[in-house]
Design a protein around this motif. Structure first.
Motif, PDB file in Angstrom:
ATOM      1  N   THR A  98      34.271  33.528   7.159  1.00  0.00           N
ATOM      2  CA  THR A  98      33.182  33.480   7.792  1.00  0.00           C
ATOM      3  C   THR A  98      32.618  33.567   8.834  1.00  0.00           C
ATOM      4  OG1 THR A  98      32.666  30.298   7.358  1.00  0.00           O
ATOM      5  CG2 THR A  98      32.009  32.297   5.349  1.00  0.00           C
ATOM      6  N   LYS A 100      30.714  31.372   9.803  1.00  0.00           N
ATOM      7  CA  LYS A 100      30.936  29.611  10.205  1.00  0.00           C
ATOM      8  C   LYS A 100      31.896  29.451  10.407  1.00  0.00           C
ATOM      9  CE  LYS A 100      29.666  25.204   8.703  1.00  0.00           C
ATOM     10  NZ  LYS A 100      29.162  24.613   6.832  1.00  0.00           N
ATOM     11  N   LYS A 126      20.795  29.947  16.802  1.00  0.00           N
ATOM     12  CA  LYS A 126      19.268  30.022  16.790  1.00  0.00           C
ATOM     13  C   LYS A 126      18.848  31.087  17.736  1.00  0.00           C
ATOM     14  CE  LYS A 126      14.766  27.270  18.293  1.00  0.00           C
ATOM     15  NZ  LYS A 126      15.130  26.308  18.528  1.00  0.00           N
ATOM     16  N   ASP A 129      20.170  34.552  16.024  1.00  0.00           N
ATOM     17  CA  ASP A 129      19.477  34.698  15.186  1.00  0.00           C
ATOM     18  C   ASP A 129      20.509  35.616  13.672  1.00  0.00           C
ATOM     19  OD1 ASP A 129      17.443  35.106  13.253  1.00  0.00           O
ATOM     20  OD2 ASP A 129      16.519  37.100  13.718  1.00  0.00           O
ATOM     21  N   ASP A 131      21.761  32.661  11.971  1.00  0.00           N
ATOM     22  CA  ASP A 131      21.418  31.594  10.506  1.00  0.00           C
ATOM     23  C   ASP A 131      22.206  32.328   9.048  1.00  0.00           C
ATOM     24  OD1 ASP A 131      21.141  28.961   9.962  1.00  0.00           O
ATOM     25  OD2 ASP A 131      19.138  28.999   9.443  1.00  0.00           O
ATOM     26  N   GLU A 132      21.212  33.762   8.330  1.00  0.00           N
ATOM     27  CA  GLU A 132      21.525  34.634   7.115  1.00  0.00           C
ATOM     28  C   GLU A 132      23.491  34.534   7.261  1.00  0.00           C
ATOM     29  OE1 GLU A 132      18.599  36.964   6.188  1.00  0.00           O
ATOM     30  OE2 GLU A 132      16.952  35.514   6.727  1.00  0.00           O
ATOM     31  N   LEU A 133      23.368  35.306   8.138  1.00  0.00           N
ATOM     32  CA  LEU A 133      24.814  35.673   8.231  1.00  0.00           C
ATOM     33  C   LEU A 133      25.760  34.199   8.009  1.00  0.00           C
ATOM     34  CD1 LEU A 133      24.679  38.140  10.904  1.00  0.00           C
ATOM     35  CD2 LEU A 133      24.009  38.379   8.116  1.00  0.00           C
ATOM     36  N   LYS A 135      27.258  32.532   6.183  1.00  0.00           N
ATOM     37  CA  LYS A 135      28.071  31.906   4.846  1.00  0.00           C
ATOM     38  C   LYS A 135      28.901  33.317   4.648  1.00  0.00           C
ATOM     39  CE  LYS A 135      26.011  27.659   2.989  1.00  0.00           C
ATOM     40  NZ  LYS A 135      25.497  27.315   2.267  1.00  0.00           N
ATOM     41  N   ARG A 136      28.800  34.564   5.068  1.00  0.00           N
ATOM     42  CA  ARG A 136      29.369  35.445   5.025  1.00  0.00           C
ATOM     43  C   ARG A 136      30.611  36.157   5.681  1.00  0.00           C
ATOM     44  NH1 ARG A 136      24.201  40.332   5.040  1.00  0.00           N
ATOM     45  NH2 ARG A 136      25.706  41.695   4.886  1.00  0.00           N
ATOM     46  N   GLN A 145      26.197  43.130  13.285  1.00  0.00           N
ATOM     47  CA  GLN A 145      26.488  42.003  12.348  1.00  0.00           C
ATOM     48  C   GLN A 145      27.163  41.852  13.555  1.00  0.00           C
ATOM     49  OE1 GLN A 145      25.931  42.528   8.581  1.00  0.00           O
ATOM     50  NE2 GLN A 145      22.993  41.664   8.812  1.00  0.00           N
TER      51      GLN A 145
END
Lengths: 315, 332
Positions: A98, A100, A126, A129, A131-133, A135-136, A145
């Motif tokens: 992921t 993360k 932050k 940007d 944040d939404e990625l 866990k992917r 991306q």
């Protein structure tokens, strides 16, 4: 104890690197001002990647001196590694992990405390940007991306110098622009020095300072405006069909011109004999539609290297 | 002193994080895991379908060639023969799985991930030994899974005579030989730069190693010169150790069913005992007459352990010296 004030993020003096008989980098010298956006422009195989691999401590040089943030590459290579973050041309992210995981594991490569690592990652997430990625998995991300994560990975330890090796190669024009906005944002908000290599002229045009390298040697340097002023002329395009009478008049006026089949018009270059405005007035009876254009980095590149940029990259 | 302690702690942290990274990258690719485990499973299937009956008839013939020997039922021979083959396959799979797992090292070289390591302030030694430790963990887990498969097979055939202590010894020996295999294959892979080369090496090793270390057939069937050469392969000793772990209890249980000559054939000829430097090739009848094995030297499990342990240390040391190759960046 007074702290040494470092003026340049990178200083390269008489750098040489050869592969067998081929001199990939041939006695080049340049410097990168702190906090600047620096572009290293050249076609494929010009010696850009070799230079940044040496600066990044990945590759050994044959001769010359390199200083990064005032640190001597010959003596302080380990310390230099802490000061730089590098985004490689090909992504080095672990595709099955992921975002993360990629960031967290990379952050442990630097002697930072757990809290410091967490804080750094939070700041980058932050800033870019992400944040939404988080866990992917990387394999599930789009090209743009992935590039964002690549940049974030290079920044997890808050380096002073961010090196980007052709960061937009292989991306579509829209994503390229997005990456560019991101690089600009990083520089504005962090004050980081950004050193990028590129063969896209429009990218180099956005840099604060450009060094043009060709066949291992620096052949020009300056701000984009300085390069354009030095190596290009402004010109008029007088749109219309081929007109022998117009051509005769241009020849009589000793103009530097040619007919451009693609643009369907005469390209008339600026010279010292008259201003563009005077030319338009002088030939107004032959001109119905015209455009005045400034020289581009493309023109500058052709004039500097003596060969077309596209020719080199594709041929 | 304090600074050195901080650096040491930092290196430990990087070592474990890199091991974690390697482990996650490998295990999240389920297909890779599946195919890595498939090699020993396929060998087991081939054994069950084709080789088992062939081996049985050849052992039966060898045992019955002794004049005045006892009549041994097939069920007894199968207990010993299956354990012999399965233990050899476990030893072989520790090497083949380890080699395939190192696909990760090669991928890191090919995909330029090593350049990322090189640009960070981490030591090549830490990266190299994290690869080795990761390889040890994965190979141990997959080999452990295969050992369970062998236990299930033995149980289904009513041939499971292992005690709890045997099972513990098997797992202990497994960890010991897997460590040896990991050190060996990491060293080999330090010199390999592409997936294509690794695939060729895996193909060659898979084809030859089973024979060379005595997994598929008894070493005494090899030419004399080869018998002496394979003494120097640590895998040969690893196989013999695993054979000892799988067979000591069944042999003790059924040994009294055989007479001394038959037992000598069974233990010496099929390779339960490791015998090197015989004057000639071993022949069943001579073995029965000459338990001193024609001047050859029987290698006892303690020596086998010493060879495996010693070679592990040597391979580990060589990995240290080859660390530059392991994390080579391939920049041209």
């Amino acid at each position: 104890m007074s702290k040494k004030i470092v003026k340049y993020a990178v200083e390269v003096k008489n750098l040489v690197k050869s592969y067998g008989h081929v001199k990939a980098v041939n006695d080049i010298s340049f410097y990168v001002e702190k906090g600047s956006l620096f572009a290293f422009l050249g076609v494929n195989g010009a010696g850009k990647s070799t230079t940044i691999n040496i600066i990044s401590t990945i590759l050994k040089k044959d001769a010359g001196k390199v200083y990064v943030e005032g640190l001597d590459l010959d003596k302080d290579a380990q310390k230099i590694k802490n000061e730089i973050g590098i985004v490689f041309q090909n992504s080095v992210l672990d595709q099955h992990l992921t975002v993360k995981d990629n960031l967290a594991i990379r952050a442990t490569f630097y002697a930072l405390s757990k809290e410091q690592r967490k804080e750094n990652i939070a700041n980058i997430v932050k800033l870019l940007d992400l944040d939404e990625l988080m866990k992917r998995r990387i394999s599930q991300l789009s090209g743009g991306q992935k590039r964002r994560v690549d940049i974030a990975r290079a920044m997890v330890h808050s380096p002073k110098l961010l090196i980007l090796d052709e960061p937009t190669t292989g991306l579509d024009p829209k994503t390229r622009q997005a990456v560019w906005r991101l690089i600009d944002k990083i520089r504005r908000e962090t004050g980081m020095t950004v050193f990028l290599t590129t063969h896209y002229l429009e990218e180099a045009e956005q840099a604060g300072y450009v060094v043009v390298i060709d066949r291992g040697q620096i052949i020009a340097n300056g701000t984009p405006i300085q390069l354009k002023n030095k190596y290009t002329n402004d010109y008029i395009i007088a749109y219309g069909k081929i007109n022998p009478a117009f051509e005769k008049a241009l020849k009589l006026g000793k103009e530097d011109f040619h007919y451009d089949d693609e643009r369907k018009g005469y390209v008339i270059f600026h010279n010292k004999r008259s201003t563009l405005k005077q030319k338009i007035v002088k030939y107004t009876r032959y001109i119905n539609d015209f455009e005045v254009l400034k020289g581009t980095m493309d023109d500058a590149f052709i004039n500097i290297t003596g060969h077309s940029h596209e020719e080199e990259n594709h041929g | 002193m304090a600074k050195q302690r901080v650096i040491r702690m930092y290196n430990h942290e990087v070592f474990f994080q890199l091991t974690k990274r390697n482990f996650l990258v490998f295990t999240r690719n389920k297909m890779r895991m599946f195919f890595t485990l498939m090699v020993p499973i396929i060998i087991l299937i081939i054994y069950i379908l084709f080789l088992r009956s062939l081996e049985l008839s050849s052992i039966r013939e060898a045992i019955n060639s002794i004049e005045g020997g006892k009549e041994i039922p097939d069920s007894t021979l199968l207990v010993l023969m299956d354990s012999w083959f399965l233990s050899g396959n476990v030893a072989l799979c520790s090497i083949s799985i380890s080699l395939q797992t190192n696909n990760l090292i090669i991928n890191d070289k090919e995909n330029g991930i090593n350049r990322d390591f090189a640009s960070a302030p981490i030591h090549k030694t830490v990266v190299t030994f994290s690869y080795m430790f990761f390889n040890f963990l994965i190979t141990l887990i997959l080999s452990f899974a295969f050992v369970l498969v062998t236990f299930i097979f033995l149980a289904c055939m009513n041939e499971f005579y292992l005690t709890a202590l045997d099972v513990l010894i098997i797992f202990g020996v497994l960890a010991f030989i897997v460590l040896n295999a990991s050190a060996f294959t990491t060293l080999i892979c330090s010199f390999i730069d592409t997936d294509a080369t690794l695939a060729s090496v895996i193909a060659i090793v898979s084809a030859c190693l089973g024979f060379l270390i005595g997994s598929f057939m008894p070493l005494c069937l090899m030419p004399k010169v080869m018998q002496d050469i394979v003494f120097f392969i640590p895998g040969t000793h690893a196989t013999a150790l695993m054979r000892f772990a799988y067979l000591q209890t069944p042999l003790a249980k059924f040994g009294s069913d055989f007479d001394a000559s038959q037992l000598a054939i069974l233990t010496n000829q099929v390779g339960y005992n490791l015998i090197f430097y015989t004057r000639d090739m071993l022949a069943p009848v001579e073995l029965a007459v000459d338990p001193t094995l024609q001047g050859g030297t029987a290698i006892i499990p303690a020596i086998q352990s010493a060879v495996v342990g010693g070679s592990t240390l040597i391979f580990g040391g060589l990995n240290f010296f080859s660390r530059k190759n392991t994390v080579r960046t391939n920049i041209k």
